[in-house]
Design a protein around this motif. Structure first.
Motif, mmCIF file in Angstrom:
data_model
loop_
_atom_site.group_PDB
_atom_site.id
_atom_site.type_symbol
_atom_site.label_atom_id
_atom_site.label_comp_id
_atom_site.label_asym_id
_atom_site.label_seq_id
_atom_site.Cartn_x
_atom_site.Cartn_y
_atom_site.Cartn_z
ATOM 1 N N ARG A 123 0.826 -1.262 -0.068
ATOM 2 C CA ARG A 123 0.104 -0.024 0.033
ATOM 3 C C ARG A 123 0.968 1.089 0.052
ATOM 4 N NH1 ARG A 123 -4.758 -1.125 3.260
ATOM 5 N NH2 ARG A 123 -6.200 -1.986 1.632
ATOM 6 N N PRO A 124 0.646 2.302 -0.736
ATOM 7 C CA PRO A 124 1.172 3.476 -0.677
ATOM 8 C C PRO A 124 1.064 3.956 0.780
ATOM 9 C CG PRO A 124 -1.061 3.841 -1.873
ATOM 10 C CD PRO A 124 -0.684 2.331 -1.492
ATOM 11 N N LEU A 125 1.650 5.163 1.085
ATOM 12 C CA LEU A 125 1.683 5.825 2.302
ATOM 13 C C LEU A 125 0.167 6.298 2.667
ATOM 14 C CD1 LEU A 125 3.202 7.460 4.496
ATOM 15 C CD2 LEU A 125 3.055 9.474 3.049
ATOM 16 N N PHE A 126 -0.721 6.704 1.744
ATOM 17 C CA PHE A 126 -1.915 7.074 2.125
ATOM 18 C C PHE A 126 -2.610 7.454 0.757
ATOM 19 C CE2 PHE A 126 -5.093 9.766 3.759
ATOM 20 C CZ PHE A 126 -5.206 10.614 3.173
ATOM 21 N N TYR A 127 -3.846 6.993 0.639
ATOM 22 C CA TYR A 127 -4.161 7.235 -0.809
ATOM 23 C C TYR A 127 -5.754 7.439 -0.739
ATOM 24 C CZ TYR A 127 -6.256 2.559 -1.455
ATOM 25 O OH TYR A 127 -6.929 1.288 -1.289
ATOM 26 N N ILE A 172 -2.176 10.513 9.633
ATOM 27 C CA ILE A 172 -2.655 9.966 8.719
ATOM 28 C C ILE A 172 -1.820 9.221 7.792
ATOM 29 C CG2 ILE A 172 -4.072 10.429 6.494
ATOM 30 C CD1 ILE A 172 -4.544 13.220 7.671
ATOM 31 N N ARG A 173 -2.054 7.842 7.860
ATOM 32 C CA ARG A 173 -1.285 6.858 7.261
ATOM 33 C C ARG A 173 -1.802 5.690 6.746
ATOM 34 N NH1 ARG A 173 1.715 10.385 7.749
ATOM 35 N NH2 ARG A 173 3.796 10.433 9.063
ATOM 36 N N THR A 221 -0.413 18.617 7.493
ATOM 37 C CA THR A 221 -1.429 18.247 6.497
ATOM 38 C C THR A 221 -1.761 16.744 6.959
ATOM 39 O OG1 THR A 221 0.754 18.116 5.039
ATOM 40 C CG2 THR A 221 -0.756 19.917 4.724
ATOM 41 N N ASP A 222 -0.833 16.071 7.261
ATOM 42 C CA ASP A 222 -0.977 14.612 7.592
ATOM 43 C C ASP A 222 -1.400 14.236 8.919
ATOM 44 O OD1 ASP A 222 1.265 15.139 8.517
ATOM 45 O OD2 ASP A 222 2.173 13.274 7.593
#
Length: 1612
Positions: free
Chosen positions: A101-105, A744-745, A783-784
């Motif tokens: 999985r990417p970091l956050f999608y 957010i991850r 932002t995250d």
């Protein structure tokens, strides 16, 4: 891996059918896993999506519409921690192939990428072909997510391998029986909570109409297969789970099971590619779970079968605890003392936010349309006059037929009428009751929106402030009291209501509406037109432009249950309507269907306010209609071709469940479906499932518009309706683990614990939004990072009414940048929503501040926990939507509690299994322990007005112990990780460094003594005799007719009395009997088995006259021979008695059949009956040759269950009597009342010996007589004008409990205690200060002086060390720190300080007694106010144990100890009690400073836990305080587990309430985890004659399973 993509693929039907067969073969064991996978991949290989091409053909292009007015910032991953969306979509495809999985999608409509044509609808016939038994009923779509279900299943599968051995609680049958089917009706709405719910009846599928449930099963399964084969829940896109497990926990597909009675267990499948269905018995694959049968042989963790269920369970528990989940202890903080509680250290690997600081997000400009009205009243006036016939509101009856249509004309005229009447018809002309600006309550039922609307606009026109509230149904509604407080604080005196509602309110017999609990006095005013007078022609309401006056107050219930009023000004009200109109694109005369509560929130804003501004037509669906027909709102949308509908995810879920292939459903007219609870992250699944089923009925994807709102900020964000079906909604797949740290991850290791959230659209027009850190100063988030969303706009609430402090914290927030500068001069408002602003200005909400639980530094959301709990085979055991999650604070941290309503048909074992699975699932997915899981009977949780669970009320019930659960599982061992570290004992300082003269470590040595016997000059005639027998002969000669003893019966009259000469003559006859009939030699032992009375005294002196050694033994209890007779036999045997003397009655009892069953008659020694005495006198009376010879033996059973006899010599006996005579100033003219058992210790000495020595008259009151007449003792004290009296704790308790309510009647009978100067409690324990104080308080009115009540202290080695006596200072009380005491230290604190324990001095040290405090291990002397063992030296010490089977070392240690340094010559006896001496400021009779002795507790009773010493009484005191129904409590340890036994005074249903409360209080006050809680009936805890608990007997009874407990809870 790519399994999940099956859901997104349109597979041909035959392929699906073949897959289903394969699945079945695998589950039946006809095919190996390997073979299955091979065939399967062959089948679907052709349909798998190809990897993305080089030119990016597989990338889904998505247009983003940044909000107008917002700067267009490039979102670069480095800059913001959120990757570019186009990249994300591309990466996601790669990821789904590669399984990472990417970091956050964010996913934007990926599942819509397949062309519509290729989807083959599943026809009913093909669906029913694979229709199989459902393992669970309908799943509530609100908390539904395949990924999540799968995550839970995978987690459970992992746990299965570890196979936890968890003992199931034992419950008495009577408690289990109550859960039978007949005992319950299912909950009326089974749920219907505000946010969640299911169809009427239970969600297992009680048919809503006449169709049978079979039919229901069929259509549920169909609805869930989905009429399209596209993915049923887009939250399930790609996960490490198995795709073939298509909606596994929902409906067990493709596993056609026949001829099996039990539904398959779905929880055991692993997350690979297979579903293994655990087959019922008889199948080769099944591995039977351990049976938790109560009385069966059970395997313990070591595989050893054990027969007793208790010990087996404890063994299981011990094994569970051998693998503790506790993280290593790290740093500690000082809890105002050296006892250190662990403080959670941040995890060095925890994710930290890395993005840049966010920028505030601006919504589009609020465009002012020229014809927008200047105020809402102006709009009403305009439509009421221009188009009076236009429909404004249509209400429905419970059959779904239109009940009434309110037109704009009627609304206008009726509102005017209401306005006029409010202002002019209440009160008088001079003194109107309501003036403009005053607050009035609006009380309207949920099915009457028309009356509410008229009243609301009437208030606006009259310029009074409406406060809409719920209808109070009973006087004690959940939360109704808090509403009352709100009304009171708003100064409400008038309530507007409808006719029907007024009639339905509870009435008093006089027909008046009673005042509800906590409510102000209200005038109820009915607003129906027929009750109102017409306004005069010239009267007209004053219609102004919107200004800053308050328009209305909306109530809001907080987390703790308190109710606040949010004030909304007229300008905010208007601006909000304008912003909604712009965002939703409302136009004149649109039709809108409203299912929501129209009194507050989204229902009010759209269905009552904005609709009037735009002259829309609202179709209002009442909750009562939804319960009967969940599809009603969809039918109304079709019928009225409505453009807009306002619903909650519950309503979508209900429609799904009830959707019965309705041919005529057509939702193509809808341009906007507003989902009011879109802010709940779990609403996404309802939206997806709903879209999935109704897409074929004309519902377009872009129509679904989730919105986020809060009472303070009104509408926070809403997804705009678009015509562009190509712009898919935003999705975020977030790591749960990251969320707990507010970051957010996407989870890389644990692919399953993710939260999929949908956006709730853009910021409102005219508003600015940012997110700030939830606690501390409002600093902008990165932002995250997850923060609390804050909004700056005109269209928001302005304050909490009347609460300026709280208002400041919520409505006047100035967000700061990292440099500390405010980002705006205007204040922002905290929305109470947790979330972030994602790419393109889309707002995402992941939870509410109210649902936030911070457990050891990590944040968990109650909704997420609910979702996980419900993903564990929910419908079998608990009602959907009837589940509450909250946290309680125990020991400086929040602990998670889950309460659910259990189905009546689920068995104990099922529920217990479910509970253990829930614990495992939550542990795996959220990495947090659940502190307590409770199941309550169906329909018993407190409800909110719309049927949801009233959370704060539930929490309140839980904390006060009135929830009455039917199953409880506590897991303190796993989740309490901040206990203080166990104590390591420090080596003691060596003797050389400490002893200097009379000082130890700089303190005076702790030693004290009573007056010196040798120096006291008194005319004590008895002193010249060495032996008591001689004293008696002397008294018989000098004062023959002086009465020594008077025995009272239960009526308070004299049953018997003895003068000196009568006693002497009787003793002579007994001596003759012993010598002639018993043929006893001098020195033989004689057991005296008599009831308390005169015979016992005569027999004792008879033995002395004959030269025999008497042993007093309590006779067996006639009603309880089996248990009491063996004790008698044991004492007779151990004391080596040659003969047993008793009364005729007891003689018969010993030879009776019942007795023979317990003890063989032939094993008794010679039994002599003293009712028949010889007539002659003995030739001579025996005189001992030496005062150190044995006078009598004193046998007693200690509280630890040891029988110990001590030897009392003649010298010690005489010294003892002299010491008491001096202390209490006893002379022949005195009378002393004694209410004690005369078998051992000081009780025996006072009953039998003291009167003969001192010559005073003893009034004897057998304690057993008080059971029939509790006032007997006090009446005797009053009648005989007694100055000194002795009693036991059990007598004092009996009087306190039995006479508490009778003091007035006793006063009337002339009871007077004013002459009492000493009332001494004879005890061998720490003084029970609470009991003595309540006794003093209770009888103060009858003249008892509080100074009079005191205690004594004695033990085995010295039967009386302290006794208050007549002269000398009053007993003092000190307060010590209980925590220091555990470390064997004394730390004095002020009264009332935390952890303080009151200790009362045990009385004054007797004359001739010396005391020192020594270290029990090193035997060194200790200083003043240091805790150690009390050692005693005195002439009346016992001379040793009478044979503890030749254990000589114990003998010398207890009776002949010497100090290891200091005074090493004196020989001391060790009492075995811990205590300390403290020199006070008071002076003794001899002018010296007074030394007070404080007894803390017995060493052999103390429990060593975590390296600290605990006294059972301290823990028991805490437990007894925990709940009103706990009458008595006893604790003991077993294999390092703390077992708490509580006696319950109440119904058995309350038994389980005690478990959490007991666990909480022991954790909070003692830092101990309770291992087992046993709830028993009153009287089960054994108590000896001195009123002491026999904890070891209790422990033996518990382990041998003889207590017949009501409930046994094993805390895991």
């Amino acid at each position: 891996m790519a399994d999940r993509s099956l859901e997104g693929m349109a597979l041909p039907l035959e392929v699906r059918a073949r897959l289903a067969e394969l699945e079945l073969e695998l589950s039946e064991g006809d095919i190996t896993q390997k073979g299955y996978e091979k065939k399967r991949s062959k089948l679907i290989g052709a349909y798998l999506p190809q990897p993305p091409t080089a030119n990016g053909a597989a990338v889904v292009r998505c247009r983003l519409q940044p909000s107008e007015g917002a700067p267009r910032r490039p979102f670069r991953s480095a800059h913001i921690g959120v990757c570019d969306i186009r990249e994300a979509a591309a990466r996601e495809r790669v990821a789904s192939a590669a399984g990472n999985r990417p970091l956050f999608y964010f996913r934007f409509g990926v599942d819509q990428a397949l062309p519509q044509e290729r989807r083959a609808p599943v026809t009913p016939s093909s669906a029913s072909r694979y229709h199989r038994r459902r393992s669970s009923g309908s799943r509530d779509e609100r908390y539904r997510s395949d990924v999540h279900t799968e995550a839970v299943q995978a987690a459970l599968a992992k746990h299965k391998e570890r196979k936890m051995a968890v003992p199931m609680p034992s419950k008495r049958r009577s408690l289990v029986v109550q859960t039978s089917m007949d005992a319950y009706t299912p909950p009326d709405t089974s749920s219907g909570s505000e946010d969640e719910g299911s169809v009427q009846g239970d969600s297992q599928g009680t048919p809503t109409s006449s169709q049978g449930s079979i039919n229901m099963e069929h259509w549920i399964s169909q609805a869930i297969h989905g009429s399209t084969t596209s993915t049923t829940s887009s939250s399930s896109t790609q996960s490490g789970g198995s795709g073939a497990a298509h909606r596994l926990a929902d409906v067990m597909a493709q596993t056609h099971i026949e001829n099996h009675s039990a539904p398959p267990d779905v929880t055991t499948y692993t997350s690979e590619h297979s579903i293994q269905v655990e087959r019922p018995q008889g199948s080769t694959t099944s591995r039977t779970a351990p049976k938790y049968g109560n009385a069966e042989l059970m395997e313990t963790g070591d595989g050893v079968p054990v027969s007793s269920r208790v010990s087996a369970k404890i063994q299981q528990l011990v094994n569970t605890l051998k693998r503790p989940k506790r993280p290593p202890l790290r740093e500690f903080f000082v809890d105002d003392f050296e006892e250190l509680l662990e403080v959670q250290q941040p995890d060095p690997n925890q994710p930290k936010p890395e993005g840049a600081q966010m920028l505030a997000m601006r919504g589009e400009q609020l465009g002012v349309v020229t014809n927008w009205p200047p105020s809402l009243e102006a709009a009403l006036q305009r439509w009421g006059t221009i188009s009076p016939k236009a429909p404004c509101l249509t209400t429905m009856d419970t059959n779904g037929k239109p009940l009434y249509i309110l037109t704009y004309g009627k609304l206008w005229t009726r509102s005017m009428k209401v306005a006029y009447n409010i202002l002019h018809k209440l009160g008088t002309k001079q003194e109107p009751m309501v003036r403009p600006g005053d607050r009035v309550a609006l009380v309207f039922p949920n099915n009457d929106p028309a009356a509410f609307m008229v009243a609301f606009y009437g208030c606006l026109l009259a310029e009074v402030v409406p406060v809409p509230i719920e209808v109070p149904l009973t006087r004690k509604d959940a939360g109704s009291q808090q509403i009352g407080f709100l009304l009171g604080s708003c100064g409400v005196t008038v309530a507007l209501t409808s006719d029907a509602c007024h009639k339905g309110l509870p009435k008093s017999p006089t027909g008046e509406i009673p005042q509800f609990k906590g409510w102000p006095k209200l005038l109820w005013f009915v607003t129906e037109s027929k009750h109102l007078s017409k306004p005069p022609r010239d009267w007209f309401p004053h219609i102004k432009d919107a200004n800053n006056d308050t328009a209305y107050i909306e109530y809001k219930t907080c987390k703790d249950g308190s109710v606040l009023g949010v004030t909304v000004t007229r300008i905010a009200l208007l601006t909000h309507c304008q912003a909604l109109t712009q965002a939703c694109g409302y136009t004149e005369a649109e039709t809108i269907v409203n299912v929501l509560d129209f009194k507050k929130d989204v229902g009010l804003w759209h269905g009552i306010l904005t609709s009037v501004m735009n002259m829309m037509h609202v179709i209002s669906i009442p909750y009562s209609l939804m319960k009967v027909n969940p599809l009603s709102w969809i039918q109304k949308v079709c019928q009225y071709k409505a453009k807009v509908a306002c619903v909650k995810s519950r309503d979508m879920h209900w429609a799904l469940v009830a959707h019965r292939d309705q041919r005529d459903v057509n939702l193509s007219s809808l341009r906007m479906l507003i989902v009011a609870d879109g802010a709940n992250p779990w609403s996404i699944s309802s939206c997806d499932a709903f879209l999935n089923v109704f897409q074929s009925k004309g519902l377009r994807q872009e129509v679904i518009c989730p919105c986020a709102s809060s009472p303070e900020a009104l509408t926070v964000a809403i997804r705009r309706p678009t015509d562009d079906s190509n712009q898919p909604p935003g999705r975020g797949v977030l790591s749960m683990h990251g969320l707990t740290y507010g970051v957010i991850r996407v989870d890389s290791e644990e692919k399953l614990s993710v939260l999929t959230v949908q956006d709730v659209g853009l910021v409102m027009p005219g508003a600015i939004m940012c997110s700030v850190k939830p606690d501390g100063i409002p600093q902008l988030c990165r932002t995250d990072e997850i923060g609390e969303l804050c909004v700056c706009a005109v269209a928001t609430g302005t304050s909490y009414y009347g609460l300026s402090g709280m208002t400041k914290n919520t409505f006047e927030v100035f967000p700061m940048t990292s440099s500390g500068a405010p980002i705006s001069e205007y204040p922002f408002i905290r929305t109470g929503l947790l979330g972030f602003v994602g790419p393109g200005g889309l707002v995402f909400v992941v939870g509410k501040m109210d649902g936030l639980m911070v457990v050891s530094g990590r944040r968990h959301n109650a909704d997420d926990i609910v979702a996980t709990a419900l993903a564990v085979e929910p419908m079998k055991f608990v009602y959907r939507g009837r589940i509450a999650v909250f946290s309680v604070t125990v020991l400086h941290d929040e602990r998670i509690v889950i309460v659910a309503e259990q189905r009546p048909d689920s068995t104990e074992e099922d529920s217990f299994q479910w509970m253990s699975r829930v614990l495992q699932a939550i542990d795996s997915i959220h990495q947090v322990g659940v502190y307590c899981l409770a199941l309550v009977p169906a329909n018993t949780l407190p409800k909110t007005p719309l049927g949801g669970i009233h959370l704060s009320e539930t929490k309140q019930l839980f904390l006060e112990g009135s929830l009455h659960p039917c199953n409880v599982l506590m897991c303190p061992h796993t989740c309490v990780t901040n206990l203080p570290k166990p104590r390591q004992k420090q080596p003691e300082i060596g003797p050389a460094s400490v002893m200097v003269g009379n000082l130890v470590s700089g303190k005076r040595i702790a030693q004290a003594s009573g007056r010196d016997l040798g120096q006291i000059e008194d005319n004590d005639q008895a002193r010249k005799f060495l032996f008591l027998s001689e004293v008696l002969q002397w008294r018989a000669q000098t004062t023959p007719d002086h009465v020594l003893y008077t025995l009272l019966n239960c009526r308070g009259t004299i049953a018997n009395s003895l003068t000196c000469v009568q006693l002497h003559k009787r003793a002579e006859k007994i001596a003759v009997m012993l010598m002639e009939r018993g043929h006893l030699q001098d020195g033989d032992h004689v057991a005296l088995v008599y009831p308390p009375g005169i015979d016992l005294i005569a027999a004792f002196y008879g033995c002395l006259y004959a030269g025999c050694v008497p042993i007093t033994v309590r006779p067996p209890h006639p009603q309880n021979i089996a248990t009491t007779l063996p004790t008698v036999k044991m004492i007779v045997e151990v004391s080596r008695s040659a003969c047993l003397m008793t009364t005729q009655l007891i003689c018969k009892l010993l030879r009776s059949r019942e007795a023979a069953a317990a003890v063989d008659v032939r094993t008794w020694p010679l039994i002599l009956d003293t009712d028949d005495l010889p007539k002659k006198r003995p030739a001579q009376i025996y005189k001992p040759s030496n005062p150190d010879m044995l006078a009598y033996l004193d046998f007693s059973v200690s509280t630890t269950g040891m029988l110990a006899g001590v030897k009392m010599s003649h010298a010690a006996t005489s010294a003892f009597c002299r010491s008491i005579k001096l202390q209490c100033e006893l002379y022949p003219s005195r009378e002393v009342a004694i209410c004690l058992d005369p078998y051992c210790g000081l009780g025996f000495v006072l009953w039998c010996l003291c009167s003969v020595y001192s010559g005073h008259q003893s009034i004897l009151i057998p304690p057993s007589e008080l059971e029939t007449n509790p006032a007997l003792w006090l009446l005797a004290v009053s009648q005989y004008k007694v100055r000194d009296t002795f009693c036991s704790y059990s007598v004092m308790e009996l009087c306190t409990k039995g006479l508490g309510s009778q003091t007035e009647s006793l006063k009337a009978r002339g009871l007077d205690l004013s002459r009492v100067r000493t009332c001494v409690v004879v005890a061998e324990e720490r003084p029970r200060i609470a009991l003595t104080q309540s006794f003093s308080k209770l009888f103060k009115d009858l003249g008892l002086h509080p100074r009079a009540v005191s205690t004594s202290f004695g033990c085995r080695v010295n039967l009386a060390i302290c006794l208050q006596g007549t002269s000398g200072p009053d007993p003092t009380t000190v307060y010590v720190d209980m925590r220091a005491l555990r470390h064997d230290r004394v730390r004095l604190v002020e009264r009332g300080s935390p952890h303080s324990l009151p200790l009362m001095e045990s009385g004054k040290i007797l004359p001739g007694v010396r005391i020192i405090i020594a270290n029990p291990e090193t035997k060194g002397p200790l200083g003043d106010s240091h805790l150690g063992e009390i050692w005693v030296h005195s002439a009346h010490n016992a001379s040793g144990y009478f044979t503890i089977y030749g254990d000589e070392s114990l003998q010398s240690d207890h009776f002949n100890s010497r100090l290891s340094f200091g005074d090493t010559q004196t020989i001391w006896a060790r009492t075995g009690y811990l205590g300390f001496l403290r020199r006070t400021e008071l002076t003794d009779a001899n002018g010296e400073r007074h030394d007070a002795l404080y007894v803390v507790g017995a060493l052999d009773e103390a429990m060593e836990l975590r390296g600290m010493r605990y006294h059972p009484i301290d823990i028991e005191t805490s437990v007894i305080r925990a709940h009103k129904s706990v009458t008595e409590c006893a604790v003991f340890t077993w294999t390092n587990l703390l077992v708490v036994v509580v006696e319950l005074d109440g119904s058995e249903q309350e038994a389980l309430d005690l478990v959490p409360l007991v666990t909480n209080v022991v954790l909070e006050e003692h830092y101990l985890i309770v291992g087992v809680v046993v709830v028993v009936d009153i009287g089960v805890i054994p108590i000896n004659s001195r009123g002491e608990k026999q904890r070891m007997h209790l422990r033996d009874g518990f382990l041998a399973d003889q207590l017949d407990p009501i409930y046994v809870a094993y805390n895991m």
